[in-house]
Design a protein around this motif. Structure first.
Motif, short mmCIF file in Angstrom:
data_model
loop_
_atom_site.label_atom_id
_atom_site.label_comp_id
_atom_site.label_asym_id
_atom_site.label_seq_id
_atom_site.Cartn_x
_atom_site.Cartn_y
_atom_site.Cartn_z
N ARG A 1 0.82 -1.22 0.00
CA ARG A 1 0.00 0.00 0.00
C ARG A 1 0.84 1.25 0.00
O ARG A 1 0.54 2.21 -0.68
CB ARG A 1 -0.91 0.00 1.22
CG ARG A 1 -1.89 -1.17 1.31
CD ARG A 1 -2.62 -1.40 0.03
NE ARG A 1 -3.81 -2.26 0.20
CZ ARG A 1 -4.51 -2.75 -0.80
NH1 ARG A 1 -4.15 -2.51 -2.06
NH2 ARG A 1 -5.58 -3.50 -0.57
N LEU A 2 1.86 1.28 0.86
CA LEU A 2 2.81 2.39 0.85
C LEU A 2 4.15 1.90 1.33
O LEU A 2 4.22 0.92 2.08
CB LEU A 2 2.35 3.57 1.71
CG LEU A 2 2.26 3.43 3.24
CD1 LEU A 2 2.27 4.81 3.88
CD2 LEU A 2 1.00 2.69 3.63
N THR A 3 5.19 2.56 0.85
CA THR A 3 6.54 2.23 1.29
C THR A 3 7.18 3.53 1.76
O THR A 3 6.93 4.60 1.21
CB THR A 3 7.33 1.50 0.19
OG1 THR A 3 8.56 1.03 0.73
CG2 THR A 3 7.60 2.38 -1.02
N VAL A 4 7.97 3.41 2.83
CA VAL A 4 8.38 4.59 3.60
C VAL A 4 9.88 4.53 3.89
O VAL A 4 10.42 3.46 4.18
CB VAL A 4 7.60 4.62 4.94
CG1 VAL A 4 8.10 5.72 5.86
CG2 VAL A 4 6.09 4.76 4.69
N LEU A 5 10.54 5.67 3.81
CA LEU A 5 11.86 5.84 4.40
C LEU A 5 11.71 6.85 5.53
O LEU A 5 10.95 7.82 5.39
CB LEU A 5 12.88 6.36 3.37
CG LEU A 5 13.29 5.41 2.26
CD1 LEU A 5 14.16 6.13 1.23
CD2 LEU A 5 14.05 4.21 2.82
#
Lengths: 274, 274
Positions: A105-109
């Motif tokens: 759904r979402l990927t985050v740093l």
């Protein structure tokens, strides 16, 4: 009794760097969950993962949205990419099972640290938004029932919009490229660094006031958390300055009751299609 | 004869999603390579990886810096996280061998597409920076030899700074929180979407003009590429509005000769120590 925000972003550890969450239908905007809320869910898993390091506050977090998330179970996988004394950097992804297959759904740093340990000279030139008193503003909780059932998110907080940029709410968009107002979370939960990841994405899209209703999907959202807010109402404002070439950016500022700029965010979104 | 910028960001494929680069000492700032340059190297590997999809332009890219990169061999690993018709999202990491062990230098999320395929209504309210004519500005290539040997990067482009914010160059910082000037790449290489990832990080830190020299490490840099620049000189400006709490943000704008805001970026950096 805990706060409803904490229940909505709760995670439980199920393995190495792996967390389970139950995404809350209360944060729906139409058919999809709010992007800032999703970032706080991921951010909470990261906070748990970095608890032993003492790095509980996001300094900066960048979310790239891959598909629309829906209420129900989700998995957050956190990978620590750098462990430092003062801060840690992680990569994290939230996914949901769709027909038995995980869909991201979402990927985050994000880089986390401890806001209470840092200080420094202050030479802020930015000024807080000029707002009428809260009682002269427009409560989003007073919106029409059909709006509130389409956007259940508006019941998660008390938001009072500056009438100068709320003509759209009465079918008369003012053509402004900004929207601003007062903000607090439901049941007066204090806004901490984790909740700020949500707060920056709660204002109605500036495109409403520009007379361009319709879905404006976010590609990317980056939040800088600059301080833990003092108690009291927050002032939030966002604006677009470059609506062009199929995209627009939204820059959001969150100011606390002590007149400090506690969070800055920018997102890139697709222009709504007529 | 190719352009020197293309040689500096060149990558060659060595396996699935894996690229090799040779980081160029010409982009050193002191002991470390420039963060925008490193983002273009990663961005070039991503461009190669997405060539078959026809997604050659970064729409948005976010870099988290993990350790200081040095001239010499590097590896870029690219993982496609979402493949769409109009755009693709990737995660990518650049690493270098240190004593036989790979050490990550920066990790990146990015969404790429094809800028030539998109259009839309234009309602930009931002205005280009007001700059004196280039011949009335201060060429960074005329800086003192000791400065140029410490910052070899300044010979990679022609930059003419507005004298109104260049007092620091003569030891008399003006106290401004912004720096602006004219820009073109060495040997007049056209600035495309890939080069813009570098351009946004070429101005001297605003802290120089604030009277705070010293190293200000970047934690995070996000760039939105909004259009391919028209031929001609670019105008670039960056500014900080919230220098507080140990950090400061720098917002950069790049304007082309057709008066379009072609790139917006924001970075979060640590305040220089004394």
């Amino acid at each position: 009794m805990g706060y409803e925000f904490d229940a909505a972003v709760a995670v439980s550890r199920t393995g190495a760097g792996c967390y389970r969450a139950e995404l809350d239908a209360g944060w729906l905007v139409g058919a999809a969950l709010n992007g800032g809320y999703l970032l706080s869910v991921v951010g909470n898993a990261v906070r748990h993962e970095l608890a032993d390091a003492g790095h509980g506050d996001p300094y900066t977090a960048s979310a790239y949205y891959l598909s629309a998330a829906t209420p129900g179970p989700a998995t957050v996988q956190v990978e620590v990419r750098r462990s430092g004394r003062g801060s840690s950097t992680v990569a994290a992804t939230l996914s949901q099972d769709v027909d038995g297959r995980p869909q991201d759904r979402l990927t985050v740093l994000a880089t986390y640290g401890d806001l209470s340990t840092i200080s420094g000279e202050v030479r802020t030139t930015a000024r807080p938004p000029g707002l009428p008193a809260p009682e002269e503003c427009l409560l989003t909780s007073r919106a029409a029932p059909e709006f509130r059932s389409f956007v259940p998110m508006v019941d998660r907080f008390a938001m009072a919009l500056d009438p100068a940029c709320a003509g759209w709410a009465h079918g008369r968009p003012g053509g402004n490229t900004w929207i601003q107002g007062w903000f607090r979370l439901a049941d007066d939960r204090p806004v901490d660094s984790l909740a700020l990841l949500t707060v920056v994405d709660t204002l109605p899209p500036v495109t409403m006031e520009m007379g361009l209703p319709g879905w404006a999907p976010t590609l990317e959202l980056t939040v800088h958390v600059r301080a833990t807010p003092a108690p009291g109402l927050l002032r939030i404002r966002h604006e677009t300055r470059n609506f062009a070439g199929g995209f627009f950016e939204e820059d959001c500022e969150v100011w606390d009751s002590a007149d400090r700029l506690v969070a800055q965010s920018r997102q890139l979104a697709l222009q709504p299609r007529g």
